[in-house]
Enzyme design. Structure first.
Site, short mmCIF file in Angstrom:
data_model
loop_
_atom_site.label_atom_id
_atom_site.label_comp_id
_atom_site.label_asym_id
_atom_site.label_seq_id
_atom_site.Cartn_x
_atom_site.Cartn_y
_atom_site.Cartn_z
N GLY C 52 -7.54 -2.20 -0.72
CA GLY C 52 -7.27 -3.34 -1.58
C GLY C 52 -5.79 -3.41 -1.90
O GLY C 52 -5.10 -2.39 -1.91
N SER C 53 -5.28 -4.60 -2.18
CA SER C 53 -3.91 -4.72 -2.65
C SER C 53 -3.87 -4.42 -4.15
O SER C 53 -4.90 -4.20 -4.77
CB SER C 53 -3.38 -6.13 -2.36
OG SER C 53 -3.25 -6.30 -0.97
N GLY C 54 -2.67 -4.39 -4.71
CA GLY C 54 -2.54 -4.06 -6.13
C GLY C 54 -2.05 -2.64 -6.34
O GLY C 54 -1.88 -2.21 -7.48
N HIS C 55 -1.83 -1.91 -5.23
CA HIS C 55 -1.34 -0.53 -5.34
C HIS C 55 0.08 -0.39 -4.80
O HIS C 55 0.50 0.69 -4.44
CB HIS C 55 -2.27 0.41 -4.56
CG HIS C 55 -3.70 0.29 -4.94
ND1 HIS C 55 -4.13 0.57 -6.21
CD2 HIS C 55 -4.79 -0.07 -4.23
CE1 HIS C 55 -5.45 0.38 -6.26
NE2 HIS C 55 -5.88 -0.01 -5.07
N LYS C 103 -8.88 5.92 1.84
CA LYS C 103 -9.13 6.38 0.49
C LYS C 103 -10.64 6.24 0.23
O LYS C 103 -11.23 5.22 0.59
CB LYS C 103 -8.38 5.52 -0.54
CG LYS C 103 -6.87 5.57 -0.42
CD LYS C 103 -6.15 5.05 -1.66
CE LYS C 103 -6.42 3.60 -2.00
NZ LYS C 103 -6.09 2.63 -0.93
N ASP C 108 -13.93 0.44 1.30
CA ASP C 108 -13.00 0.90 2.33
C ASP C 108 -13.72 1.72 3.39
O ASP C 108 -13.52 1.53 4.59
CB ASP C 108 -11.88 1.73 1.69
CG ASP C 108 -10.98 0.90 0.81
OD1 ASP C 108 -10.29 0.02 1.35
OD2 ASP C 108 -10.99 1.10 -0.41
N HIS C 217 -8.09 1.60 -10.14
CA HIS C 217 -8.50 0.21 -10.34
C HIS C 217 -8.84 -0.02 -11.81
O HIS C 217 -9.54 -0.96 -12.15
CB HIS C 217 -9.72 -0.13 -9.48
CG HIS C 217 -9.55 0.25 -8.06
ND1 HIS C 217 -9.93 1.47 -7.56
CD2 HIS C 217 -8.98 -0.43 -7.03
CE1 HIS C 217 -9.63 1.53 -6.27
NE2 HIS C 217 -9.05 0.40 -5.93
#
Ligand SMILES: Nc1ncnc2c1ncn2[C@@H]1O[C@H](COP(=O)(O)OP(=O)(O)O)[C@@H](O)[C@H]1O
Ligand SMILES: Nc1ncnc2c1ncn2[C@@H]1O[C@H](COP(=O)(O)OP(=O)(O)O)[C@@H](O)[C@H]1O
Ligand SMILES: [Mg+2]
Ligand SMILES: [Mg+2]
Ligand SMILES: [Mg+2]
Ligand SMILES: [Mg+2]
Lengths: 332, 219, 332, 219
Positions: C52-55, C103, C108, C217
């Site tokens: 996911g994006s946001g990291h 991860k 994922d 998250h």
């Protein structure tokens, strides 16, 4: 105030020590809060910058090959004292003289200049340049004239490269001054920073407002206004910067620095970069190099600044010179 | 009744100021938190703690030396613009003087007038800009007036302390220049300036010490 | 919610594009939201990660020489789809096979494994390893087993070095697995992240509270508790990490990663590093290398994590191998 | 009255589901915002918008093909765990079947039972964990019961939709496993699960489409 700290009064000391731990090539002189290269090259002009803490990685993160020889760390948002700076000059003095790079703030200007005089009395050749890149306001809370902000990092880079090339103090100063003369910045804040000693936000701001033209100590900017989109921000900032640089649809090349203020994640900085580069392309301005990240922060403030440096051949060459500071690694 | 002070007395007077400034830290912090960034109290405390630590062992030739050393310690330990400014207060009036070995009211008036001029040059502030100048300039004028009127050292410093206090009150009535007022707008009105408050504490302390010394001398 | 954005639904696309603009050595394949090296070295094992994006900078910032060949970007906090990953495998496939570094999150794991199967059907040799370094919780909101967090970045580094050395898929996988097996992380949050699509904080937290053991998250950790000092945090985290690694007063060397969650300034991360390194020294554990910065963020969350990797000779050698990704530049 | 559907009908039914899911985006967003991260609505909308875009041009051999293509589109466009899970719902029941060219109630029961098993294996969730399984499993059981009782396709799907709806209600009564409830503690009670709601919308839409088709067939 929620921070990862022990006591507010120990922040600078513990932080500097934590930096020195992370980067074995750096040395922290506790007594004078100086972060310097462990090994000083005496055959080049020595470069020193510094100022109040709270702008991390500035300036200690820019100590390294191709950048600074030492950074002098003041208290949070307070210039280091003349004696600290004087000691940094002594600790790093080589055969080619020392150049001080000062952000234009009253405290910094006074302390750095005093330190230069003290060192000159010891027979060390010292000169200085002032960076005043923030186009937001003329005189401000802590300055006479424009404030020195994120553009300073690019000045470090240019001066660092010139020094590394073995240039004389006069030549390094001339390159740094050219860099300072050709760089402009403007920023905006979505939130206030919180100075640890005070423990509450420096300014109040509503949920739908931003401070346009904010300074890196949370000083007032041009205008308190409603939050706008990234695209609108980019359009406005690019327009003002190019106007101030007197660049219009020119074929000139620039360097671009998208700088976060500490509380804004990289995600948003990259997004802003997308908007800013599009604005520049629309004006047929070609970008030689882009830097995105936290370079000159304002503690935990949310927001960002955009800096543009107009480049000539010399600046281009110096910009692409290798540098190896912890917070500024660039390959040839 | 003393009308001039020697270098030993000058040292004691400065150490008395140091105690008073250190005591006032929370007060100064509170003031600077309301309109500034809240660090003025800790900065002044840091400076005058260094004075307390280093001045006692210092061997001055004359009282001017004491003032200069005090300023230098402040300059070296405080940092910030205010480190330079408060350093200036103590140093800049001295540099071109030849000492007589003691300081009378006229000497103090001359010294502080010179350092005021220097301070205003460095900081580019004038009366009405809501800075320490608003307390310092009236204090200097009060000293000069007392000299002209042939008043005593005690009287001169008592007037200067009062004038500085009025100056602090005056800072409540003006907006800051240099944009500081922007955040506060009308709210700056009513809030006093931290640096001016420190100047007042300094003059009040000198006045207290001199009148105490006078009493003791009168015993 | 205050962010430098245009529309929440366009964030990932604009952000990736802004990244590719900043780093000319990277290419952004819009259709599948893949960020890859412009020039793929076909004579080494290809390495792919993502999620996911946001990291940010994870994982796109770790694409570069000595690290990843491609990063696949999902929506904010949502795994990329199998087809995106499959395309990344195809775009970067060389002669030595491909290793996926995943991860441990349900989405994922499922999507990366599916993609591996699809690519295998095309005759591409694909294997994967799972990183599950977060000691905070066993099963969690989005995982079966431990979560994969900041330690993944060190796994990228080790795998990247092994691949760069020309090792076989099996060997690179073995090195990466060793790295994954020897790394542990634990984090804490002082504030919640705000997912742009939702627009409000993921969790509520009081002014004097922290979430100890938080996930990247904003998932719950071990305990909601009162904020403690940096020194106390360091003491607790180091103790748990070493316990989990079964290292006690041993002469072993470690690598240390002090990772910010996006909203915490460098100042505090360096200060935390100071506290953590002191804890380690007190236990006579020697530190081979320290990394401090924002590596695996949680959008704009305030807080940090500490990762410790136990090193043997091979891991030490691989760790000190040169890498040149935008967010991970290390010299030999 | 239809008791089985062919590939063309299957396509229309799926497109009808797509419309309903897309319509429900704000509703699903609201639900996931209350207890999740607020992205379930946009994820489902993204998936089913892709279905609407790509499925019409697709030429299926049989209705199984339609389901498989639908699942593949969801898998490719949605991302996240839910992309795989909703993809699984449509794909996993198909992979080992030989098509008869149409699907009757028994076929649907078999297909969804198989995909349910697959879903539970992949996601490791069981009934009571406050996930889509809480709506999906009862729906499958309702289909199977209708088969056993010899009910019509219409009746079977109507029962399944009701069972899914009850399942959604049931999710309000349980805390989430996997720690999600931690933040919500008792507050999780009363809040429904987003994925379960989507499953209910899917079954309700199939039921609606089938009974509409039945009416039209009856004209
Ligand atoms: N340019 C100036 N000239 C005179 N006094 C000044 C000037 N700038 C600041 N001051 C004084 O310094 C005080 C603030 O000191 P301090 O809080 O220690 O430093 P800072 O403003 O850098 O945080 C102000 O209250 C004001 O009296
Ligand atoms: N392991 C699982 N097994 C079954 N269903 C799950 C599982 N994990 C999540 N779900 C379903 O997915 C839904 C959430 O979907 P969505 O919001 O799209 O993804 P995310 O939770 O990653 O944000 C939940 O409401 C739940 O019904
Ligand atoms: Mg200050
Ligand atoms: Mg202050
Ligand atoms: Mg999600
Ligand atoms: Mg969700």
């Amino acid at each position: 105030m929620k921070k990862i700290i022990n006591k507010p009064e120990n922040i600078v000391m513990e932080m500097c020590n934590g930096m020195a731990m992370a980067y074995p090539e750096l040395e922290f002189i506790q007594k004078y809060k100086i972060i310097k290269k462990k090994e000083i090259n005496r055959n080049k002009v020595s470069l020193i910058s510094g100022g109040g803490s709270g702008h991390e990685p500035a300036h200690a993160g820019f100590v390294g090959k191709g950048m600074l020889d030492a950074a002098v760390c003041g208290d949070i948002f307070a210039s280091p004292s003349q004696i600290q700076i004087y000691q940094a000059i002594r600790e790093t003095a080589g055969d080619k003289g020392t150049l001080l790079i000062i952000k234009n703030y009253s405290g910094d200007m006074m302390n750095f200049k005093n330190a230069a005089h003290l060192a000159e009395e010891d027979g060390i050749q010292v000169d200085y340049i002032k960076v005043a890149d923030d186009i937001a306001v003329q005189d401000s809370l802590y300055t006479v004239g424009r404030r020195g902000v994120a553009g300073t990092v690019l000045v470090h880079k240019i001066a660092g490269a010139a020094a590394e090339q073995g240039k004389s103090l006069q030549e390094v100063k001339a390159a740094a001054e050219k860099a300072a003369r050709n760089v402009r910045s403007i920023g905006f804040a979505l939130s206030s920073c919180t100075v640890p000693a005070k423990g509450t936000p420096t300014f109040e701001i509503c949920e739908d407002e931003m401070e346009y033209g904010v300074g890196i100590h949370g000083e007032p900017g041009r205008k308190r206004e409603k939050v706008i989109t990234a695209d609108e921000l980019a359009q406005r900032m690019v327009t003002s910067l190019l106007e101030d640089l007197q660049m219009k649809q020119s074929p000139e090349e620039i360097a671009l620095l998208i700088n976060g203020f500490g509380g804004t994640p990289l995600q948003e900085l990259y997004l802003l970069n997308n908007a800013v580069t599009r604005e520049l392309f629309q004006r047929s301005i070609s970008i030689n190099r882009i830097f995105v990240g936290n370079y000159m922060t304002s503690i935990d403030m949310q927001g960002a600044s955009v800096s543009i440096m107009k480049l000539d051949e010399q600046l281009k060459e110096l910009l692409s010179f290798e540098s190896d500071a912890p917070a500024f690694k660039a390959d040839k | 009744m003393i009308n001039s002070i020697n270098s030993g007395q000058c040292k004691e007077m400065i150490l008395y100021i140091a105690d008073k400034i250190i005591e006032s830290e929370p007060y100064l912090t509170e003031i600077d938190s309301k309109i500034g960034d809240g660090d003025h109290g800790t900065g002044m405390k840091r400076g005058f703690s260094a004075v307390k630590k280093e001045l006692p062992a210092y061997m001055p030739k004359d009282p001017e030396d004491v003032l200069k050393e005090t300023g230098t310690i402040l300059l070296d330990s405080m940092g910030g613009a205010s480190g330079v400014l408060f350093g200036t207060v103590f140093i800049s009036g001295i540099t071109k003087r030849r000492s007589k070995g003691t300081l009378n009211l006229n000497d103090f008036a001359e010294i502080f007038r010179t350092s005021l001029t220097s301070l205003k040059q460095r900081g580019k502030a004038s009366v009405g800009d809501k800075t320490m100048v608003d307390a310092y300039e009236p204090a200097v004028i009060a000293l000069e007036k007392a000299v002209q009127e042939g008043k005593t050292l005690v009287h001169g410093f008592s007037e200067a302390a009062k004038a500085a206090q009025d100056g602090v009150q005056y800072t409540k009535t003006v907006k800051a220049r240099f944009g500081r007022a922007k955040y506060f707008g009308g709210k700056a009105i009513g809030l006093q300036d931290a640096g001016a408050t420190s100047i007042w504490i300094i003059f009040r302390s000198m006045s207290e010490w001199i009148s105490k010394e006078k009493e003791e001398a009168a015993l």
